[in-house]
Write a protein that holds these residues in place. Structure first.
Motif, PDB file in Angstrom:
ATOM      1  N   ASN A  48     -38.989  -2.295  56.122  1.00 45.53           N
ATOM      2  CA  ASN A  48     -38.204  -3.498  56.401  1.00 45.53           C
ATOM      3  C   ASN A  48     -37.320  -3.911  55.232  1.00 45.53           C
ATOM      4  N   VAL A  49     -36.562  -2.963  54.701  1.00 46.56           N
ATOM      5  CA  VAL A  49     -35.649  -3.264  53.604  1.00 46.56           C
ATOM      6  C   VAL A  49     -34.540  -4.167  54.157  1.00 46.56           C
ATOM      7  N   HIS A  50     -34.367  -5.301  53.528  1.00 40.93           N
ATOM      8  CA  HIS A  50     -33.381  -6.294  53.981  1.00 40.93           C
ATOM      9  C   HIS A  50     -32.608  -6.756  52.749  1.00 40.93           C
ATOM     10  N   ILE A  51     -31.291  -6.583  52.795  1.00 47.67           N
ATOM     11  CA  ILE A  51     -30.435  -6.900  51.659  1.00 47.67           C
ATOM     12  C   ILE A  51     -29.356  -7.865  52.131  1.00 47.67           C
ATOM     13  N   VAL A  52     -29.162  -8.936  51.398  1.00 49.86           N
ATOM     14  CA  VAL A  52     -28.119  -9.914  51.716  1.00 49.86           C
ATOM     15  C   VAL A  52     -27.359 -10.224  50.434  1.00 49.86           C
ATOM     16  N   GLN A  53     -26.029 -10.131  50.512  1.00 57.77           N
ATOM     17  CA  GLN A  53     -25.162 -10.547  49.410  1.00 57.77           C
ATOM     18  C   GLN A  53     -23.925 -11.163  50.033  1.00 57.77           C
ATOM     19  N   GLY A  54     -23.813 -12.471  49.958  1.00 57.04           N
ATOM     20  CA  GLY A  54     -22.699 -13.156  50.614  1.00 57.04           C
ATOM     21  C   GLY A  54     -22.777 -12.911  52.111  1.00 57.04           C
ATOM     22  N   THR A  55     -21.708 -12.353  52.692  1.00 60.25           N
ATOM     23  CA  THR A  55     -21.699 -12.085  54.131  1.00 60.25           C
ATOM     24  C   THR A  55     -22.221 -10.692  54.466  1.00 60.25           C
ATOM     25  N   LEU A  56     -22.523  -9.882  53.448  1.00 59.63           N
ATOM     26  CA  LEU A  56     -23.055  -8.539  53.668  1.00 59.63           C
ATOM     27  C   LEU A  56     -24.539  -8.616  53.989  1.00 59.63           C
ATOM     28  N   VAL A  57     -24.928  -7.999  55.126  1.00 63.02           N
ATOM     29  CA  VAL A  57     -26.329  -7.939  55.521  1.00 63.02           C
ATOM     30  C   VAL A  57     -26.652  -6.488  55.856  1.00 63.02           C
ATOM     31  N   ILE A  58     -27.703  -5.955  55.236  1.00 59.20           N
ATOM     32  CA  ILE A  58     -28.118  -4.570  55.442  1.00 59.20           C
ATOM     33  C   ILE A  58     -29.586  -4.559  55.829  1.00 59.20           C
ATOM     34  N   ASP A  59     -29.907  -3.779  56.857  1.00 59.82           N
ATOM     35  CA  ASP A  59     -31.291  -3.556  57.241  1.00 59.82           C
ATOM     36  C   ASP A  59     -31.534  -2.059  57.303  1.00 59.82           C
ATOM     37  N   ALA A  60     -32.601  -1.606  56.648  1.00 63.38           N
ATOM     38  CA  ALA A  60     -32.950  -0.187  56.620  1.00 63.38           C
ATOM     39  C   ALA A  60     -34.459  -0.068  56.530  1.00 63.38           C
ATOM     40  N   ALA A  61     -34.963   1.113  56.827  1.00 61.58           N
ATOM     41  CA  ALA A  61     -36.385   1.362  56.672  1.00 61.58           C
ATOM     42  C   ALA A  61     -36.714   1.740  55.230  1.00 61.58           C
ATOM     43  N   ARG A  62     -35.731   2.368  54.555  1.00 62.26           N
ATOM     44  CA  ARG A  62     -35.976   2.885  53.200  1.00 62.26           C
ATOM     45  C   ARG A  62     -34.678   2.926  52.405  1.00 62.26           C
ATOM     46  N   ALA A  63     -34.774   2.622  51.121  1.00 63.90           N
ATOM     47  CA  ALA A  63     -33.656   2.776  50.188  1.00 63.90           C
ATOM     48  C   ALA A  63     -34.171   3.601  49.018  1.00 63.90           C
ATOM     49  N   ASP A  64     -33.522   4.727  48.773  1.00 64.34           N
ATOM     50  CA  ASP A  64     -33.926   5.647  47.708  1.00 64.34           C
ATOM     51  C   ASP A  64     -32.779   5.742  46.707  1.00 64.34           C
ATOM     52  N   ILE A  65     -32.986   5.208  45.504  1.00 66.43           N
ATOM     53  CA  ILE A  65     -31.947   5.132  44.481  1.00 66.43           C
ATOM     54  C   ILE A  65     -32.284   6.126  43.373  1.00 66.43           C
ATOM     55  N   ARG A  66     -31.306   6.945  43.002  1.00 68.21           N
ATOM     56  CA  ARG A  66     -31.510   7.948  41.947  1.00 68.21           C
ATOM     57  C   ARG A  66     -30.618   7.627  40.758  1.00 68.21           C
ATOM     58  N   GLN A  67     -31.212   7.708  39.575  1.00 68.78           N
ATOM     59  CA  GLN A  67     -30.504   7.412  38.337  1.00 68.78           C
ATOM     60  C   GLN A  67     -30.430   8.660  37.464  1.00 68.78           C
ATOM     61  N   GLY A  68     -29.465   8.682  36.574  1.00 68.55           N
ATOM     62  CA  GLY A  68     -29.334   9.739  35.585  1.00 68.55           C
ATOM     63  C   GLY A  68     -28.472   9.244  34.461  1.00 68.55           C
ATOM     64  N   ASP A  69     -28.832   9.580  33.257  1.00 66.17           N
ATOM     65  CA  ASP A  69     -28.079   9.141  32.074  1.00 66.17           C
ATOM     66  C   ASP A  69     -27.903   7.627  32.039  1.00 66.17           C
ATOM     67  N   GLY A  70     -28.885   6.904  32.553  1.00 58.56           N
ATOM     68  CA  GLY A  70     -28.844   5.450  32.505  1.00 58.56           C
ATOM     69  C   GLY A  70     -27.996   4.784  33.571  1.00 58.56           C
ATOM     70  N   ASP A  71     -27.406   5.568  34.467  1.00 56.43           N
ATOM     71  CA  ASP A  71     -26.564   5.004  35.525  1.00 56.43           C
ATOM     72  C   ASP A  71     -27.071   5.438  36.894  1.00 56.43           C
ATOM     73  N   ILE A  72     -26.722   4.657  37.916  1.00 58.59           N
ATOM     74  CA  ILE A  72     -27.037   5.029  39.285  1.00 58.59           C
ATOM     75  C   ILE A  72     -26.178   6.233  39.660  1.00 58.59           C
ATOM     76  N   GLN A  73     -26.783   7.273  40.167  1.00 62.21           N
ATOM     77  CA  GLN A  73     -26.071   8.467  40.590  1.00 62.21           C
ATOM     78  C   GLN A  73     -25.862   8.471  42.105  1.00 62.21           C
ATOM     79  N   SER A  74     -26.894   8.031  42.854  1.00 63.71           N
ATOM     80  CA  SER A  74     -26.791   8.053  44.308  1.00 63.71           C
ATOM     81  C   SER A  74     -27.743   7.038  44.921  1.00 63.71           C
ATOM     82  N   ALA A  75     -27.437   6.677  46.153  1.00 64.37           N
ATOM     83  CA  ALA A  75     -28.300   5.793  46.932  1.00 64.37           C
ATOM     84  C   ALA A  75     -28.349   6.347  48.346  1.00 64.37           C
ATOM     85  N   ARG A  76     -29.542   6.439  48.902  1.00 67.98           N
ATOM     86  CA  ARG A  76     -29.710   6.900  50.288  1.00 67.98           C
ATOM     87  C   ARG A  76     -30.488   5.836  51.050  1.00 67.98           C
ATOM     88  N   LEU A  77     -29.866   5.352  52.116  1.00 73.24           N
ATOM     89  CA  LEU A  77     -30.507   4.388  53.006  1.00 73.24           C
ATOM     90  C   LEU A  77     -30.851   5.111  54.301  1.00 73.24           C
TER      91      LEU A  77
END
Length: 180
Positions: free
Chosen positions: A54-83
């Motif tokens: 039940n991943v639920h993200i709200v920022q201003g008018t943006l609303v996202i619903d997903a079952a899973r969010a998988d964030i990958r980092q490298g060298d201190g920065d976000i490289q990819s995001a998979r919802l």
């Protein structure tokens, strides 16, 4: 919010704002609220961060619903995001007042290539502008190019374009008087 969580929030917004050029421009200045049943995040700059249930993200008018969010980092920065979800749902108000709705089984954002890929029964709708549907929709955030495909089994991409000067409902065009 930890540094990893802040980076996660930015990556998710980027992943989900495929229509960033026309999305509500003030949304990126708003506080982001992220909720999930579980989180498993590494506090190092090179570790993964996974939100599940039940991943639920709200920022201003943006609303996202997903079952899973998988964030990958490298060298201190976000490289990819998979919802992922069944489906992932995105909704955001546009600067022109319309609302963009998108659904897909999976949404992948590649930070290095500035691309967002919607796969699995992907549909992106912008009332007043049109829609695109297919098994795979790729949006290049650098160039603004959108590519769609129907999948490997002979599927087709479907596009719908709305006329810019659509007459309001109930205003039929004038008739020429020749009903025969």
């Amino acid at each position: 919010m930890t540094r990893t969580a802040a980076k996660l929030a930015l990556a998710i917004v980027a992943a989900c704002c495929a229509q960033a050029a026309v999305a509500k421009s003030s949304d990126r200045q708003q506080t982001m609220q992220v909720q999930a049943n579980r989180s498993d995040c590494t506090v190092t700059d090179a570790g993964p961060c996974v939100l599940t249930g039940n991943v639920h993200i709200v920022q201003g008018t943006l609303v996202i619903d997903a079952a899973r969010a998988d964030i990958r980092q490298g060298d201190g920065d976000i490289q990819s995001a998979r919802l992922t979800g069944s489906p992932v749902r995105l909704k955001q108000e546009m600067d022109n007042g319309g609302v963009m709705n998108a659904t897909a089984a999976q949404v992948d954002y590649n930070l290095q290539q500035d691309t967002v890929v919607f796969t699995g029964k992907a549909v992106v709708q912008q009332p007043g502008r049109g829609s695109i549907a297919g098994e795979r929709i790729v949006y290049n955030m650098r160039t603004g190019q959108v590519q769609g495909g129907g999948g490997d089994e002979g599927g087709r991409v479907m596009l719908q374009f709305e006329p810019r000067n659509r007459a309001p409902a109930g205003n039929a065009p004038p008739r020429d008087g020749n009903d025969d």
